[in-house]
Design an enzyme around this catalytic site. Structure first.
Site, PDB file in Angstrom:
ATOM      1  CB  SER A 176      -0.754  -0.007   1.251  1.00  0.00           C
ATOM      2  OG  SER A 176      -0.333  -0.119   2.554  1.00  0.00           O
ATOM      3  CG  HIS A 204      -3.839  -0.433  -2.203  1.00  0.00           C
ATOM      4  ND1 HIS A 204      -4.378   0.882  -2.350  1.00  0.00           N
ATOM      5  CD2 HIS A 204      -3.585  -0.798  -1.158  1.00  0.00           C
ATOM      6  CE1 HIS A 204      -4.468   1.399  -1.158  1.00  0.00           C
ATOM      7  NE2 HIS A 204      -3.898   0.173  -0.246  1.00  0.00           N
ATOM      8  CE  LYS A 240      -7.160   1.274   0.267  1.00  0.00           C
ATOM      9  NZ  LYS A 240      -8.104   0.655   1.478  1.00  0.00           N
TER      10      LYS A 240
HETATM   11  N1  PMP Z   1      -5.770  -3.570   3.298  1.00  0.00           N
HETATM   12  C1  PMP Z   1      -4.631  -2.760   2.765  1.00  0.00           C
HETATM   13  C2  PMP Z   1      -3.681  -3.208   2.042  1.00  0.00           C
HETATM   14  C3  PMP Z   1      -5.107  -1.182   2.905  1.00  0.00           C
HETATM   15  O1  PMP Z   1      -3.921  -0.446   2.347  1.00  0.00           O
HETATM   16  C4  PMP Z   1      -6.195  -0.900   3.395  1.00  0.00           C
HETATM   17  C5  PMP Z   1      -6.639   0.828   3.519  1.00  0.00           C
HETATM   18  N2  PMP Z   1      -5.752   1.705   3.686  1.00  0.00           N
HETATM   19  C6  PMP Z   1      -7.092  -1.901   4.228  1.00  0.00           C
HETATM   20  C7  PMP Z   1      -6.612  -3.214   4.083  1.00  0.00           C
HETATM   21  C8  PMP Z   1      -8.287  -1.361   4.995  1.00  0.00           C
HETATM   22  O2  PMP Z   1      -9.216  -1.218   4.193  1.00  0.00           O
HETATM   23  P1  PMP Z   1     -10.426  -0.423   4.645  1.00  0.00           P
HETATM   24  O3  PMP Z   1     -10.105   1.045   4.478  1.00  0.00           O
HETATM   25  O4  PMP Z   1     -11.796  -0.718   3.853  1.00  0.00           O
HETATM   26  O5  PMP Z   1     -10.375  -0.671   6.104  1.00  0.00           O
END
Ligand code: PMP
Length: 400
Positions: A176, A204, A240
């Site tokens: 991420s 992502h 996303k």
């Molecule tokens: N997994 C990854 C790799 C992320 O980047 C994120 C969000 N930044 C999440 C899970 C969490 O997802 P959510 O925002 O839907 O809680």
């Protein structure tokens, strides 16, 4: 017990204090912040669907039909036809038997890892995995062991050490904060050889990678049945590229049944608003149909990388819309972010603990709604970034 004032002062002093920015209006490449329009390169709305008219209309229609709140958890009486339909569509999209909707990606990861692992077992995790995967492992009470980033050799030796106790291997598909990809075929082979399970969080990658947006697995040619065999547990998020909110876990029918029985962050929380599920159905259709969005993104990424190289910026080896510029210390990252904002560009500084100490950065992201001219403007400004040490002057810091 934490000393609140002292802790706040410490964070400020270390350049790690985080401040929220207030958007006035929709997410997009030109958000209004503090009464001013900025050109933004930091949202995860990669396909530009968060404010798409068809998605908005589906949400409106969903609210008219189903109201706003779901009113209960999925297992009590909150599981609506819209949720059910979206689960089927998501399962079909990623080529798996079933999918389970979760309220957020964070909760999906907590729920899956703690439902599938426990005391006396191991969770093996890439060192750069998202915080929710780390927290899921902690909650599970299994032993958490982290291997160096993308180091399949190290993973293999941890799996060898662990022979005899059950292991779950967990990795981001697209990392991420770096934008690079996990070596999924090798990870899958290592896990299979050791009799371990592999879980991929493709928050992502979904919508972005692969010709039809099926994510990192499609990028590697691992979609459909082969994908389910090699990566039995796939998590995707909806907030996303899909532009809405929520998350899903996809896999075999028994896996999903087990999660419904055991995943506490699924069982003990209110279901997503059904209108959000309906909006996500519209977003999923756009994701599949409007292939130009992925093509545009890839063209923008190529344009940015070529331009960045010309002006001597050091890039991470990332084929995704996440293109970080590593600043090093937090103060430099903040100075860069402030400099961009003074020039009308919003890119938040990312600092520890979100990234390892010494790797604070600008996490630049692209959206299919950007134009090439927007990228040129970003590059022109980046060409004049201040050097380290300028951080303590200037305006208030900004943060993720
Ligand atoms: N997994 C990854 C790799 C992320 O980047 C994120 C969000 N930044 C999440 C899970 C969490 O997802 P959510 O925002 O839907 O809680």
């Amino acid at each position: 017990m934490i000393e609140i004032d002292r802790e706040l002062a410490r964070l400020e002093e270390a350049g790690l204090y985080r401040r929220r920015r207030v958007l006035d209006g929709p997410q997009g490449v030109r958000p209004r912040i503090d009464g001013r329009e900025l050109l933004a390169f930091c949202s995860n709305d990669y396909l530009g669907l968060a404010a798409h008219p068809r998605v908005i209309e589906a949400l409106r229609d969903g609210a008219r039909r189903n109201g706003v709140g779901s009113g209960a958890s999925h297992l009590i009486s909150g599981h609506s036809a819209a949720h059910h339909q979206l689960e089927a569509a998501l399962a079909q999209f990623v080529g798996r038997d079933r999918a389970l909707l979760c309220s957020t990606g964070y909760m999906a990861n907590l729920g899956v890892i703690s439902a599938l692992s426990g005391r006396g077992e191991q969770v093996l995790a890439d060192r750069l995995n998202h915080a929710s995967l780390v927290d899921g492992a902690r909650l599970s009470e299994a032993r958490l062991r982290r291997y160096p980033h993308a180091d399949t050799g190290r993973l293999r030796s941890l799996l060898d050490d662990a022979r005899g106790s059950a292991s779950l291997v967990v990795t981001d598909g697209v990392f991420s904060m770096d934008g690079d990809l996990a070596p999924l075929p090798e990870l899958a082979e290592a896990a299979r050889t050791a009799g371990a399970r592999l879980m991929v969080d493709d928050a992502h990658g979904i919508g972005v990678l692969g010709a039809s947006g099926r994510g990192t697995l499609e990028h590697y040619g691992l979609q459909g049945r082969a994908g389910q065999d090699q990566v039995p547990i796939l998590v995707g998020t909806l907030g996303k590229a899909l532009g809405t909110f929520g998350a899903f876990v996809a896999g075999s029918a028994p896996l999903i049944e087990l999660l419904i029985q055991r995943a506490r962050s699924y069982i003990y929380t209110t279901a997503l608003p059904p209108a959000v599920a309906q909006a996500t159905l519209a977003a999923l259709e756009l994701t599949e149909q409007e292939t130009w969005r992925r093509e545009r993104l890839q063209a923008l990424i190529r344009h940015f990388r070529a331009g960045a190289e010309r002006i001597g910026l050091t890039l991470v080896d990332s084929p995704t819309p996440i293109q970080p510029l590593i600043a090093g210390d937090a103060d430099t990252a903040l100075a860069w972010s402030r400099f961009l904002e003074a020039n009308g560009i919003l890119v938040t500084a990312i600092r520890p603990p979100t990234v390892p100490a010494g790797s604070s950065r600008l996490r630049i992201t692209f959206s299919a709604e950007h134009q090439e001219a927007d990228v040129d403007r970003l590059l022109e400004t980046l060409a004049h970034l201040p050097r380290a040490g300028a951080a303590k002057q200037g305006q208030e810091p900004v943060d993720a």
